[in-house]
Design an enzyme around this catalytic site. Sequence first.
Site: not given
Length: 311
Positions: A224, A226, A229, A255-256
Amino acid sequence: MILTLTLNPSLDRTIEIAALDRGAVIRAAAAHLDPGGKGVNVSRALLANAVASRAVVPFGGDEGRQLVRLLAAEGLDMITVPVAGPTRSNVTLAEPDGTVTKINEPGTALAQDELDTIADAVLEAAHSGGQGADWVVASGSLPPEVPADVYASLCRRFAGAGIHVAVDTSGPALSCALGAAPALVKPNAEELSAVTGMPIRCVGDVVEAAAKLRAAGARAVLASLGTDGAVLVEPDGIWYGEAPVTEPRSSVGAGDAMLAGFLAGGGRGPGALAQALAWGAAAVRLPGSRMPGPADMAGLDPGDVTVGAPD
């Protein structure tokens, strides 16, 4: 079904402020108290989208009991494991432009017998309720004094029971976990740089660093990035995608949500990456560490989520 394990869960208080001015008295615009921890958030995101999940949650002290109450109020399917030390509390300061400042407590140590009980609870959860588990998400920071190879040990044990393991952690814990051949690891750009020793300046750097993680044992890497993308590197291909967010509120838990969307989307390939990006983008548009449901993603134009081969 997707199981989640959070060794260091938390109570997360997010305070929305106009600007962070050190040394000043700052008046909050709003505040939110949410259950926290990476695996907990994955299960909350899956619950919000009616995807079968069960969370294994160690808890202790008044904070831990409040955490369990909040999760129960959300209707989360969980197995709780009492531990001796208190659950930690975290504070996030969120500014209108999406900038967040996090203050995370270290958590409390877990004894070896507590770790064994937690692992047993995961295997019990995997085979109870008449529905077997397809994935176990082992994620988050380690509590103090817990050995760095604990995720590696858990990965071997869970994989030995026929369950795919996704690991989302950082530092030495991530380095150790790679040798246990997890089915998936999900670092962000900073974690990817730290574990490989490579600077991450472009998508090509991400692909090269992810290849190093695969050479070290991980079967697939979801990185990931941020606002830039995400990149998925698998044995069958490499894909890059993005989902811009014009009005970010909080990146806590995004992110989770991305990992939850990826697993809910099948856990492999460009379709799963597209769903991961949509869930992550929807989370960024929400306050605190709220997890997005279908209504939160209704405003996302499908054309805003793009996935393809990296340049």
